[in-house]
Design a protein around this motif. Structure first.
Motif, mmCIF file in Angstrom:
data_model
loop_
_atom_site.group_PDB
_atom_site.id
_atom_site.type_symbol
_atom_site.label_atom_id
_atom_site.label_comp_id
_atom_site.label_asym_id
_atom_site.label_seq_id
_atom_site.Cartn_x
_atom_site.Cartn_y
_atom_site.Cartn_z
ATOM 1 N N ASN A 113 0.830 -1.208 0.000
ATOM 2 C CA ASN A 113 0.000 0.000 0.000
ATOM 3 C C ASN A 113 0.867 1.262 0.000
ATOM 4 O O ASN A 113 1.781 1.408 0.815
ATOM 5 N N GLY A 114 0.585 2.150 -0.951
ATOM 6 C CA GLY A 114 1.341 3.392 -1.062
ATOM 7 C C GLY A 114 2.575 3.309 -1.925
ATOM 8 O O GLY A 114 3.240 4.333 -2.156
ATOM 9 N N ARG A 115 2.887 2.124 -2.448
ATOM 10 C CA ARG A 115 4.093 1.967 -3.274
ATOM 11 C C ARG A 115 3.837 2.517 -4.676
ATOM 12 O O ARG A 115 2.821 2.203 -5.310
ATOM 13 N N VAL A 116 4.763 3.322 -5.169
ATOM 14 C CA VAL A 116 4.664 3.877 -6.514
ATOM 15 C C VAL A 116 5.083 2.825 -7.528
ATOM 16 O O VAL A 116 6.125 2.170 -7.363
ATOM 17 N N VAL A 117 4.278 2.637 -8.557
ATOM 18 C CA VAL A 117 4.579 1.645 -9.590
ATOM 19 C C VAL A 117 4.472 2.287 -10.964
ATOM 20 O O VAL A 117 3.751 3.275 -11.160
ATOM 21 N N LYS A 118 5.165 1.695 -11.907
ATOM 22 C CA LYS A 118 5.122 2.159 -13.294
ATOM 23 C C LYS A 118 5.099 0.929 -14.202
ATOM 24 O O LYS A 118 6.056 0.161 -14.262
ATOM 25 N N GLY A 119 3.981 0.768 -14.920
ATOM 26 C CA GLY A 119 3.763 -0.401 -15.761
ATOM 27 C C GLY A 119 2.545 -1.156 -15.267
ATOM 28 O O GLY A 119 2.561 -1.701 -14.157
ATOM 29 N N TYR A 120 1.485 -1.166 -16.060
ATOM 30 C CA TYR A 120 0.217 -1.781 -15.650
ATOM 31 C C TYR A 120 -0.384 -2.595 -16.786
ATOM 32 O O TYR A 120 -0.313 -2.190 -17.958
ATOM 33 N N PRO A 121 -1.033 -3.711 -16.460
ATOM 34 C CA PRO A 121 -1.929 -4.323 -17.447
ATOM 35 C C PRO A 121 -3.187 -3.471 -17.533
ATOM 36 O O PRO A 121 -3.747 -3.069 -16.499
ATOM 37 N N ILE A 122 -3.622 -3.157 -18.729
ATOM 38 C CA ILE A 122 -4.844 -2.352 -18.870
ATOM 39 C C ILE A 122 -5.994 -3.156 -19.482
ATOM 40 O O ILE A 122 -7.159 -2.783 -19.329
ATOM 41 N N HIS A 123 -5.654 -4.254 -20.169
ATOM 42 C CA HIS A 123 -6.666 -5.196 -20.655
ATOM 43 C C HIS A 123 -6.169 -6.609 -20.347
ATOM 44 O O HIS A 123 -4.982 -6.888 -20.495
ATOM 45 N N THR A 124 -7.088 -7.481 -19.960
ATOM 46 C CA THR A 124 -6.758 -8.895 -19.777
ATOM 47 C C THR A 124 -7.782 -9.731 -20.523
ATOM 48 O O THR A 124 -8.994 -9.558 -20.320
ATOM 49 N N LEU A 125 -7.291 -10.625 -21.378
ATOM 50 C CA LEU A 125 -8.171 -11.543 -22.101
ATOM 51 C C LEU A 125 -7.887 -12.976 -21.669
ATOM 52 O O LEU A 125 -6.726 -13.387 -21.577
ATOM 53 N N VAL A 126 -8.942 -13.714 -21.402
ATOM 54 C CA VAL A 126 -8.846 -15.144 -21.102
ATOM 55 C C VAL A 126 -9.604 -15.890 -22.188
ATOM 56 O O VAL A 126 -10.805 -15.683 -22.372
ATOM 57 N N ARG A 127 -8.862 -16.705 -22.947
ATOM 58 C CA ARG A 127 -9.447 -17.412 -24.090
ATOM 59 C C ARG A 127 -10.306 -16.467 -24.939
ATOM 60 O O ARG A 127 -11.423 -16.783 -25.346
ATOM 61 N N GLY A 128 -9.715 -15.297 -25.245
ATOM 62 C CA GLY A 128 -10.318 -14.375 -26.195
ATOM 63 C C GLY A 128 -11.363 -13.443 -25.637
ATOM 64 O O GLY A 128 -11.829 -12.544 -26.342
ATOM 65 N N ARG A 129 -11.736 -13.618 -24.379
ATOM 66 C CA ARG A 129 -12.757 -12.757 -23.788
ATOM 67 C C ARG A 129 -12.109 -11.777 -22.821
ATOM 68 O O ARG A 129 -11.268 -12.153 -22.006
ATOM 69 N N PHE A 130 -12.521 -10.518 -22.906
ATOM 70 C CA PHE A 130 -12.041 -9.536 -21.951
ATOM 71 C C PHE A 130 -12.605 -9.853 -20.564
ATOM 72 O O PHE A 130 -13.816 -9.950 -20.387
ATOM 73 N N VAL A 131 -11.709 -10.012 -19.592
ATOM 74 C CA VAL A 131 -12.143 -10.123 -18.198
ATOM 75 C C VAL A 131 -11.769 -8.857 -17.424
ATOM 76 O O VAL A 131 -12.291 -8.606 -16.344
ATOM 77 N N MET A 132 -10.840 -8.083 -17.994
ATOM 78 C CA MET A 132 -10.537 -6.732 -17.516
ATOM 79 C C MET A 132 -10.324 -5.878 -18.743
ATOM 80 O O MET A 132 -9.611 -6.258 -19.668
ATOM 81 N N ARG A 133 -10.985 -4.720 -18.774
ATOM 82 C CA ARG A 133 -10.893 -3.858 -19.958
ATOM 83 C C ARG A 133 -10.779 -2.404 -19.515
ATOM 84 O O ARG A 133 -11.539 -1.953 -18.649
ATOM 85 N N ASP A 134 -9.805 -1.724 -20.084
ATOM 86 C CA ASP A 134 -9.534 -0.327 -19.728
ATOM 87 C C ASP A 134 -9.370 -0.166 -18.214
ATOM 88 O O ASP A 134 -9.841 0.799 -17.608
ATOM 89 N N GLY A 135 -8.704 -1.153 -17.616
ATOM 90 C CA GLY A 135 -8.402 -1.083 -16.198
ATOM 91 C C GLY A 135 -9.546 -1.426 -15.269
ATOM 92 O O GLY A 135 -9.398 -1.342 -14.045
ATOM 93 N N ALA A 136 -10.677 -1.850 -15.818
ATOM 94 C CA ALA A 136 -11.842 -2.156 -14.990
ATOM 95 C C ALA A 136 -12.266 -3.608 -15.194
ATOM 96 O O ALA A 136 -12.243 -4.135 -16.316
ATOM 97 N N LEU A 137 -12.670 -4.241 -14.114
ATOM 98 C CA LEU A 137 -13.162 -5.616 -14.176
ATOM 99 C C LEU A 137 -14.409 -5.688 -15.045
ATOM 100 O O LEU A 137 -15.300 -4.834 -14.954
ATOM 101 N N VAL A 138 -14.478 -6.696 -15.912
ATOM 102 C CA VAL A 138 -15.684 -6.941 -16.710
ATOM 103 C C VAL A 138 -16.599 -7.837 -15.880
ATOM 104 O O VAL A 138 -16.381 -9.057 -15.783
ATOM 105 N N GLN A 139 -17.587 -7.231 -15.261
ATOM 106 C CA GLN A 139 -18.375 -7.929 -14.241
ATOM 107 C C GLN A 139 -19.046 -9.196 -14.757
ATOM 108 O O GLN A 139 -19.096 -10.215 -14.054
ATOM 109 N N ASP A 140 -19.552 -9.162 -15.981
ATOM 110 C CA ASP A 140 -20.299 -10.329 -16.452
ATOM 111 C C ASP A 140 -19.402 -11.452 -16.963
ATOM 112 O O ASP A 140 -19.891 -12.456 -17.480
ATOM 113 N N ALA A 141 -18.083 -11.301 -16.801
ATOM 114 C CA ALA A 141 -17.163 -12.382 -17.169
ATOM 115 C C ALA A 141 -16.962 -13.381 -16.035
ATOM 116 O O ALA A 141 -16.235 -14.370 -16.196
#
Length: 490
Positions: A411-439
């Motif tokens: 907590n409070g640690r400065v970081v540089k470098g983020y995943p902004i989209h995550t796909l699992v078997r072709g489906r977005f489960v995180m998109r634009d930094g936000a969880l895809v709720q219906d995944a």
């Protein structure tokens, strides 16, 4: 090629050997083409990835989702949501739940809970004296691998006896199945903790004093010896000490099929943070002195340690901040923060993105029999992809973690470098930094695609099954094994 589901255009695809500018076409969950953008088929959806990097989704071989049994700490839904938001597309979940995953009935309960997972998963079955006769049954029912708690940790599961370890390895070696080992000597630690408590030591540093590096050294040596003798595949969990690295190096040199993981906390934190963080930093094995940090990083670089995992071990804030260190539960959430933490180090030029892909995805995929299907961005593989912005900066905020456990030493640690989209078997489960709720529920077991390499059992004439079926009076073997004759074994 007819129209496909998705084309990711303009990004840089990362493998362990190179980084290339390429677009990626995905259809029905599978990567169908990687190459120049002009060669991509038309798609129902295009996404631009200019200036971004496409990494094979991280595979975290060590998470505790606490489900079933401890929903106040975590559930499959919240833990896998954290994975999705951390660029992790496959997890392997540990058996110290309630009930522990040591029977088919308990496995069925866990498999039901896992139906809410955002990401794909393997399940480690429990390896102990009470379960060693059910290993094959558990494999048939869906476990992918096993976990032996040679060192005690949350759940207080009894450590397997050495006889059990040998017999279990004898059963798993011919099957080629890998066993994860929490490698600390329980007897040493229990005795030292009792003496420290009797002396009134309840401070955070007492936890480290109770679990010295020699406990890890002894346990790794014992486990490697039994694995080498039987030909079993083993995996050392959360390697924490510089002092025990020589055992891994020597074992690998001799050809033992041993893999190992370390975690960001063992490379990036040390006891200097203990006074500030107290019980928040309590975990097993413990955070050690600063002298261990760089050697562990070096061991990742030279291949002595194979991979990054997190030991994601969530607890509630109240359970982590009790007055006595012995009353603070061990572990903290990590599956969501691993990638930003490690990418920050990549941005500091401590390693390359190619190194990181090797540690986070390729080597775990190989260790668990998934490589080719997972761990690579190539035609025919699952479209498990983390799309990363190496320039994005932020600060770790424990209150915004997807995990139920809203308490983190980062907590409070400065970081540089983020995943902004995550796909699992072709489906977005995180998109634009936000969880895809219906995944939620998109994740499936990797058991169906797991294929371990050809097993190489050794000294089978000494296995328990062999001595029980040998005629009375018959010798164990007519001569020493070839490995002994050739000097490959001590």
């Amino acid at each position: 090629m007819s129209q496909v589901d998705l084309v990711i255009r303009g990004g840089k695809v990362v493998s362990p050997d190179h980084i290339i500018e390429a677009s990626v076409a995905i259809d029905n969950g599978i990567i169908v083409a990687v190459g120049h953008d002009d060669l991509m088929p038309s798609a129902r959806e295009d996404i631009r990835a200019d200036g971004l990097y496409l990494l094979p989704g991280a595979i975290d071989s060590h998470v505790h989702f606490r489900d079933p049994g401890y929903p106040n700490k975590e559930t499959w839904k919240t833990g896998s949501a954290a994975a999705a938001c951390g660029g992790v597309t496959t997890v392997f979940e540990m058996p110290n739940t309630n009930p522990a995953t040591g029977t088919v009935e308990a496995l069925r309960i866990k498999q039901k809970a896992a139906e809410s997972s955002y990401v794909d998963f393997g399940i480690h079955g429990l390896f102990g004296d009470d379960t060693v006769d059910r290993l094959e049954e558990l494999l048939d029912a869906g476990v992918t691998s096993f976990k032996a708690f040679v060192g005690n940790t949350f759940g207080n599961l009894p450590a397997p006896t050495d006889g059990c370890l040998l017999e279990g390895f004898e059963k798993l070696a011919p099957l080629g199945i890998r066993t994860v080992v929490h490698a600390e000597n329980s007897s040493i630690m229990a005795r030292r903790q009792a003496k420290l408590q009797a002396a009134g030591r309840n401070d955070p540093f007492a936890h480290l004093a109770a679990r010295p590096a020699v406990a890890e050294i002894e346990a790794i040596g014992r486990v490697v010896t039994l694995a080498e003798w039987t030909g079993a595949r083993v995996h050392i969990a959360h390697h924490s000490s510089a002092d025990s690295l020589y055992l891994l190096r020597e074992a690998k040199r001799r050809g033992v099929d041993v893999t190992a993981e370390t975690c960001p906390q063992y490379m990036l934190m040390n006891v200097n943070e203990m006074s500030r963080l107290g019980g928040i930093l309590r975990l097993n094995p413990p955070i050690r002195e600063a002298r261990h940090n760089q050697p562990l990083w070096d061991a990742l670089m030279d291949g002595t340690i194979d991979m990054i995992a997190t030991d994601h071990a969530p607890h509630t804030p109240e359970e982590k901040t009790r007055e006595s260190i012995w009353d603070c539960d061990c572990g903290f959430p990590g599956v969501e923060t691993q990638m930003p933490l490690m990418l920050t180090e990549i941005n500091k030029d401590r390693a390359t993105l190619m190194d990181y892909v090797r540690w986070s995805s390729v080597n775990p995929a190989k260790a668990w029999g998934l490589y080719g299907v997972k761990g690579v961005i190539a035609a025919g593989s699952h479209a498990d992809i983390a799309i990363v912005d190496m320039d994005k900066q932020g600060v770790v905020n424990q209150g915004k973690l997807q995990s139920v456990s809203k308490i983190s030493p980062w907590n409070g640690r400065v970081v540089k470098g983020y995943p902004i989209h995550t796909l699992v078997r072709g489906r977005f489960v995180m998109r634009d930094g936000a969880l895809v709720q219906d995944a939620a529920g998109w994740g499936v077991s990797v058991k169906a695609v797991q294929k371990m390499p050809t097993p190489k059992p050794r000294n089978t004439e000494t296995y328990t099954t062999a001595i029980l079926t040998r005629p009375e009076g018959a010798p164990v073997s007519a001569r020493p094994s070839a490995d002994v004759i050739e000097g490959k074994l001590p």
